[in-house]
Enzyme design. Structure first.
Site, PDB file in Angstrom:
ATOM      1  N   ASN A  11       0.863  -1.184   0.000  1.00 48.72           N
ATOM      2  CA  ASN A  11       0.000   0.000   0.000  1.00 48.72           C
ATOM      3  C   ASN A  11       0.899   1.234   0.000  1.00 48.72           C
ATOM      4  O   ASN A  11       1.506   1.564   1.014  1.00 48.72           O
ATOM      5  CB  ASN A  11      -0.893  -0.039   1.260  1.00 48.72           C
ATOM      6  CG  ASN A  11      -1.696   1.231   1.456  1.00 48.72           C
ATOM      7  OD1 ASN A  11      -1.786   2.069   0.548  1.00 48.72           O
ATOM      8  ND2 ASN A  11      -2.278   1.383   2.632  1.00 48.72           N
ATOM      9  N   LYS A  13       0.043   4.231  -0.172  1.00 51.31           N
ATOM     10  CA  LYS A  13      -0.612   5.409   0.423  1.00 51.31           C
ATOM     11  C   LYS A  13      -0.389   6.615  -0.496  1.00 51.31           C
ATOM     12  O   LYS A  13      -0.434   6.454  -1.716  1.00 51.31           O
ATOM     13  CB  LYS A  13      -0.098   5.642   1.845  1.00 51.31           C
ATOM     14  CG  LYS A  13      -0.193   4.367   2.696  1.00 51.31           C
ATOM     15  CD  LYS A  13       0.046   4.588   4.155  1.00 51.31           C
ATOM     16  CE  LYS A  13      -0.062   3.251   4.877  1.00 51.31           C
ATOM     17  NZ  LYS A  13      -0.023   3.369   6.318  1.00 51.31           N
ATOM     18  N   HIS A  98      -9.501   1.271   5.104  1.00 44.21           N
ATOM     19  CA  HIS A  98      -8.176   1.391   5.730  1.00 44.21           C
ATOM     20  C   HIS A  98      -8.282   2.321   6.939  1.00 44.21           C
ATOM     21  O   HIS A  98      -9.064   3.268   6.928  1.00 44.21           O
ATOM     22  CB  HIS A  98      -7.162   1.933   4.714  1.00 44.21           C
ATOM     23  CG  HIS A  98      -5.764   1.915   5.250  1.00 44.21           C
ATOM     24  ND1 HIS A  98      -5.286   2.931   6.041  1.00 44.21           N
ATOM     25  CD2 HIS A  98      -4.776   1.000   5.156  1.00 44.21           C
ATOM     26  CE1 HIS A  98      -4.042   2.630   6.411  1.00 44.21           C
ATOM     27  NE2 HIS A  98      -3.707   1.464   5.874  1.00 44.21           N
ATOM     28  N   GLU A 100      -6.631   4.727   7.921  1.00 41.14           N
ATOM     29  CA  GLU A 100      -6.492   6.169   7.633  1.00 41.14           C
ATOM     30  C   GLU A 100      -7.771   6.724   7.014  1.00 41.14           C
ATOM     31  O   GLU A 100      -8.125   7.881   7.239  1.00 41.14           O
ATOM     32  CB  GLU A 100      -5.262   6.394   6.735  1.00 41.14           C
ATOM     33  CG  GLU A 100      -3.974   6.248   7.545  1.00 41.14           C
ATOM     34  CD  GLU A 100      -2.835   5.556   6.834  1.00 41.14           C
ATOM     35  OE1 GLU A 100      -2.793   5.574   5.599  1.00 41.14           O
ATOM     36  OE2 GLU A 100      -1.963   4.986   7.533  1.00 41.14           O
ATOM     37  N   GLU A 170      -5.377  -4.910  10.666  1.00 42.84           N
ATOM     38  CA  GLU A 170      -4.321  -3.916  10.865  1.00 42.84           C
ATOM     39  C   GLU A 170      -4.592  -3.164  12.166  1.00 42.84           C
ATOM     40  O   GLU A 170      -5.365  -2.199  12.177  1.00 42.84           O
ATOM     41  CB  GLU A 170      -4.300  -2.921   9.705  1.00 42.84           C
ATOM     42  CG  GLU A 170      -4.021  -3.557   8.374  1.00 42.84           C
ATOM     43  CD  GLU A 170      -3.468  -2.541   7.386  1.00 42.84           C
ATOM     44  OE1 GLU A 170      -2.326  -2.722   6.958  1.00 42.84           O
ATOM     45  OE2 GLU A 170      -4.152  -1.561   7.079  1.00 42.84           O
ATOM     46  N   GLY A 176       2.552   2.136  10.809  1.00 41.60           N
ATOM     47  CA  GLY A 176       3.534   3.205  10.645  1.00 41.60           C
ATOM     48  C   GLY A 176       4.279   3.555  11.923  1.00 41.60           C
ATOM     49  O   GLY A 176       4.967   4.568  11.991  1.00 41.60           O
ATOM     50  N   SER A 216       3.435  -2.257  10.321  1.00 39.43           N
ATOM     51  CA  SER A 216       4.889  -2.317  10.502  1.00 39.43           C
ATOM     52  C   SER A 216       5.499  -3.667  10.109  1.00 39.43           C
ATOM     53  O   SER A 216       6.409  -4.156  10.768  1.00 39.43           O
ATOM     54  CB  SER A 216       5.275  -1.938  11.934  1.00 39.43           C
ATOM     55  OG  SER A 216       4.902  -0.590  12.195  1.00 39.43           O
TER      56      SER A 216
HETATM   57  P1  PGA Z   1       2.834   0.243   7.700  1.00 43.19           P
HETATM   58  O1  PGA Z   1       1.374   0.466   7.097  1.00 43.19           O
HETATM   59  O2  PGA Z   1       3.371  -1.043   7.080  1.00 43.19           O
HETATM   60  O3  PGA Z   1       3.609   1.443   7.305  1.00 43.19           O
HETATM   61  O4  PGA Z   1       2.666   0.096   9.181  1.00 43.19           O
HETATM   62  C1  PGA Z   1       0.491  -0.608   6.865  1.00 43.19           C
HETATM   63  C2  PGA Z   1      -0.799  -0.100   6.276  1.00 43.19           C
HETATM   64  O5  PGA Z   1      -1.256   0.981   6.681  1.00 43.19           O
HETATM   65  O6  PGA Z   1      -1.400  -0.742   5.411  1.00 43.19           O
END
Ligand code: PGA
Length: 254
Positions: A11, A13, A98, A100, A170, A176, A216
């Site tokens: 992803n 983003k 997601h 976010e 997640e 992140g 992560s």
């Molecule tokens: P990350 O994000 O691997 O940077 O933690 C995962 C995601 O939001 O899909």
């Protein structure tokens, strides 16, 4: 246990320019070779989809997705893209809900239900993201939160389109942050999600739905996570932005 192939989803983003996308794809594809059976899904920003699609070698084993859609097919919805637009630009998958989208843009569970429904009706694969915030985990309410996000979607999905549904667990506190759920905690939640799916669909059907872990994921923790029961793949954010790092994750169980 059902024989589910492992899925490696990246992803991006809101990262990587359209003009940089082709370089990413050629570097990544030369590192992973030809992954078998469409196990890699890239989710670039929608505006980069044509560039990524054009740069993919034939039979690359990489498929493409978008990070969000609106559920209407067309019309006066400024700023949105529809399932048919995503499909026309080369997407076969869509991320829905997601964290976010939920926590920065206020997307509700009702909206995720409409989106998953539109994606499945439009013939694409929906990757429904679910996960609890840190407060809920501290209070031991993680299962309740995930069930509240998952069950309304499962109720709406027709058993005939289950093969185009994936779930991504997640935990919000792991996205992140560099903090990953322990393999055991992740596996426990994946088992819980599998049980909820089994309550909705026949066991043989439920066992075919892939449940990805995200939060992560890195080259040095991917293999252990993927060795756990019911962890059928990974959804990778930050570590998918570098072709070398992401290729190491994709090859971590090769
Ligand atoms: P990350 O994000 O691997 O940077 O933690 C995962 C995601 O939001 O899909």
């Amino acid at each position: 246990m059902a024989d589910r192939k492992k899925v490696f989803a990246g992803n991006w983003k809101m990262n990587i320019l359209p003009s940089e996308a082709a370089d990413f794809v050629s570097r990544f594809c030369s590192l992973v070779g030809t992954p078998t059976d469409d196990s890699v899904i890239l989710f670039p920003p929608a505006i980069s989809l044509p560039a990524v699609n054009a740069a993919l070698p034939a039979s690359s084993g990489v498929t493409l997705g978008v990070q969000n859609v609106y559920w209407e097919n067309e019309g006066a919805f400024t700023g949105e893209i529809s399932v048919s637009m995503a499909r026309d630009a080369g997407a076969t998958s869509v991320l829905v809900g997601h964290s976010e989208r939920r926590h920065i843009f206020g997307e509700t569970t009702d909206e995720t239900v409409q989106k998953v429904s539109a994606v499945l009706q439009g013939g694409l694969t929906a990757v429904l993201c679910v996960g609890e915030k840190i407060e809920a985990r501290k209070q031991g309410r993680q299962n309740e939160v995930v069930a509240d996000q998952l069950d309304p979607v499962l109720r709406r999905v027709d058993e005939s389109s289950y093969s185009r549904l994936m779930i991504a667990y997640e935990p919000v506190w792991a996205i992140g942050t560099g903090e990953t759920a322990s393999p055991n905690d992740a596996a426990q939640m994946h088992g819980f999600i599998r049980d909820r799916i089994r309550e909705r669909f026949a066991p043989a059907t439920a066992d075919q739905i892939s449940i990805l872990y995200g939060g992560s994921v890195k080259p040095d923790n991917a293999a252990e996570l993927l060795s756990m029961e019911n962890i059928d793949g990974v959804l990778v954010g930050g570590a998918s932005l570098d072709p070398t790092t992401f290729s190491r994750i994709c090859l971590s169980i090769a």
